[in-house]
Write a protein that holds these residues in place. Structure first.
Motif, mmCIF file in Angstrom:
data_model
loop_
_atom_site.group_PDB
_atom_site.id
_atom_site.type_symbol
_atom_site.label_atom_id
_atom_site.label_comp_id
_atom_site.label_asym_id
_atom_site.label_seq_id
_atom_site.Cartn_x
_atom_site.Cartn_y
_atom_site.Cartn_z
ATOM 1 N N SER A 166 -1.396 18.596 28.787
ATOM 2 C CA SER A 166 -1.073 19.822 28.041
ATOM 3 C C SER A 166 0.093 20.569 28.681
ATOM 4 C CB SER A 166 -2.294 20.740 27.977
ATOM 5 O OG SER A 166 -3.325 20.129 27.266
ATOM 6 N N LEU A 167 0.076 20.654 30.014
ATOM 7 C CA LEU A 167 1.160 21.338 30.714
ATOM 8 C C LEU A 167 2.479 20.587 30.521
ATOM 9 C CD1 LEU A 167 2.078 23.612 32.551
ATOM 10 C CD2 LEU A 167 1.482 22.170 34.501
ATOM 11 N N ALA A 168 2.428 19.256 30.605
ATOM 12 C CA ALA A 168 3.637 18.455 30.390
ATOM 13 C C ALA A 168 4.196 18.702 28.991
ATOM 14 C CB ALA A 168 3.325 16.969 30.591
ATOM 15 N N TYR A 169 3.327 18.735 28.001
ATOM 16 C CA TYR A 169 3.774 18.973 26.626
ATOM 17 C C TYR A 169 4.373 20.379 26.492
ATOM 18 C CZ TYR A 169 3.757 19.629 21.603
ATOM 19 O OH TYR A 169 4.129 19.891 20.311
ATOM 20 N N ASP A 170 3.738 21.368 27.105
ATOM 21 C CA ASP A 170 4.262 22.738 27.039
ATOM 22 C C ASP A 170 5.664 22.828 27.654
ATOM 23 O OD1 ASP A 170 1.990 23.632 25.769
ATOM 24 O OD2 ASP A 170 1.057 24.428 27.600
ATOM 25 N N ILE A 171 5.870 22.150 28.771
ATOM 26 C CA ILE A 171 7.184 22.160 29.430
ATOM 27 C C ILE A 171 8.233 21.553 28.506
ATOM 28 C CG2 ILE A 171 8.525 21.082 31.295
ATOM 29 C CD1 ILE A 171 6.000 21.452 33.048
ATOM 30 N N LEU A 172 7.902 20.400 27.922
ATOM 31 C CA LEU A 172 8.865 19.719 27.054
ATOM 32 C C LEU A 172 9.098 20.485 25.753
ATOM 33 C CD1 LEU A 172 7.639 16.108 27.732
ATOM 34 C CD2 LEU A 172 9.807 17.113 28.464
ATOM 35 N N LYS A 173 8.056 21.133 25.254
ATOM 36 C CA LYS A 173 8.193 21.912 24.023
ATOM 37 C C LYS A 173 9.105 23.124 24.246
ATOM 38 C CE LYS A 173 5.509 24.376 20.550
ATOM 39 N NZ LYS A 173 4.193 24.868 20.175
ATOM 40 N N SER A 174 8.893 23.836 25.359
ATOM 41 C CA SER A 174 9.740 25.013 25.622
ATOM 42 C C SER A 174 11.186 24.593 25.877
ATOM 43 C CB SER A 174 9.189 25.820 26.789
ATOM 44 O OG SER A 174 9.214 25.075 27.978
ATOM 45 N N ALA A 175 11.397 23.450 26.533
ATOM 46 C CA ALA A 175 12.760 22.961 26.749
ATOM 47 C C ALA A 175 13.424 22.610 25.420
ATOM 48 C CB ALA A 175 12.748 21.743 27.671
ATOM 49 N N GLU A 176 12.673 21.990 24.533
ATOM 50 C CA GLU A 176 13.211 21.644 23.217
ATOM 51 C C GLU A 176 13.561 22.910 22.425
ATOM 52 O OE1 GLU A 176 14.466 19.193 20.082
ATOM 53 O OE2 GLU A 176 14.036 18.740 22.171
ATOM 54 N N GLU A 177 12.707 23.921 22.506
ATOM 55 C CA GLU A 177 12.993 25.187 21.814
ATOM 56 C C GLU A 177 14.244 25.849 22.373
ATOM 57 O OE1 GLU A 177 9.323 27.302 22.295
ATOM 58 O OE2 GLU A 177 8.359 26.260 20.627
ATOM 59 N N ARG A 178 14.425 25.783 23.716
ATOM 60 C CA ARG A 178 15.647 26.339 24.318
ATOM 61 C C ARG A 178 16.888 25.620 23.800
ATOM 62 N NH1 ARG A 178 12.855 26.469 29.095
ATOM 63 N NH2 ARG A 178 13.873 24.573 29.836
ATOM 64 N N ARG A 179 16.806 24.294 23.723
ATOM 65 C CA ARG A 179 17.954 23.522 23.242
ATOM 66 C C ARG A 179 18.270 23.859 21.779
ATOM 67 N NH1 ARG A 179 15.292 19.477 26.080
ATOM 68 N NH2 ARG A 179 16.319 19.068 28.048
ATOM 69 N N GLU A 180 17.235 24.020 20.965
ATOM 70 C CA GLU A 180 17.457 24.376 19.563
ATOM 71 C C GLU A 180 18.064 25.765 19.453
ATOM 72 O OE1 GLU A 180 13.738 23.920 17.587
ATOM 73 O OE2 GLU A 180 13.812 21.727 17.653
ATOM 74 N N TRP A 181 17.614 26.675 20.323
ATOM 75 C CA TRP A 181 18.110 28.040 20.294
ATOM 76 C C TRP A 181 19.586 28.075 20.680
ATOM 77 C CZ3 TRP A 181 19.656 31.569 24.180
ATOM 78 C CH2 TRP A 181 19.795 32.873 23.738
ATOM 79 N N LYS A 182 19.970 27.263 21.681
ATOM 80 C CA LYS A 182 21.372 27.219 22.124
ATOM 81 C C LYS A 182 22.256 26.539 21.093
ATOM 82 C CE LYS A 182 20.706 26.980 27.069
ATOM 83 N NZ LYS A 182 20.852 26.142 28.240
ATOM 84 N N GLY A 183 21.714 25.455 20.507
ATOM 85 C CA GLY A 183 22.506 24.598 19.637
ATOM 86 C C GLY A 183 22.902 25.220 18.384
#
Length: 178
Positions: A161-178
């Motif tokens: 669950s923690l691994a998924y949360d880390i990857l999900k927040s990173a993906e959201e950051r990338r979408e926000w920047k992009g």
């Protein structure tokens, strides 16, 4: 007024000819790669902990750094000690990670993201759809509702669950920047 000469610069100093001193050749260090005639403006260490440097053009510096192993020749304890030392020395730059230019490797994934991908048993270049699929599959296996009295399964579920949360927040950051 016979001796007066008229200027050709009309008041703009850069329109007149340059001095002879400004026409001197400039020394440019060439790339240290054999047969490369590009300017060598990217210093690269010749070996770990060595002050001597190669000077490459950008293309050859990228090629040289691609295979660079900063921890070459160190055992696991020395590697951990050096990592901890450099993280404490560079703690002031941790804030920059928010802006995306303090990540490891090729800059696309942070060290935390790489560890999370290892937990989910995925490759470093995995898309987020694959992350979501792997998380759901692992969560179904070790979910506390499926294995109610298994402490190891509960711990594994927390890791996943923690691994998924880390990857999900990173993906959201990338979408926000992009």
């Amino acid at each position: 007024m016979v001796g007066a000469r008229r200027s050709n610069d009309w008041g703009f100093p850069r329109w007149r000819s340059y001095d002879a001193t400004e026409r001197e050749a400039v020394k440019v260090r060439l790339c240290d790669r054999h047969n490369c005639s590009e300017p060598g403006d990217c210093p690269a260490p010749k070996s770990p902990n060595n002050p001597d440097r190669w000077y490459f053009c950008q293309k050859h510096a990228a090629e040289y750094n691609k295979g660079w192993d900063y921890f070459e020749g160190l055992d696991k304890e020395e590697k951990a000690a050096r990592t901890a030392s450099e993280q404490s020395e560079n703690a002031g730059y941790q804030e920059s990670q928010h802006y995306g230019w303090a990540t490891s490797g090729d800059g696309t994934r942070s060290a935390d993201e790489m560890r999370a991908l290892d937990i989910l048993e995925l490759e470093a270049d995995a898309e987020f759809a694959a992350v979501k699929k792997a998380f759901r599959a692992r969560a179904k296996e070790v979910h506390p509702d499926v294995k109610p009295d298994d402490a190891e399964a509960a711990l594994e579920f927390q890791k996943v669950s923690l691994a998924y949360d880390i990857l999900k927040s990173a993906e959201e950051r990338r979408e926000w920047k992009g």
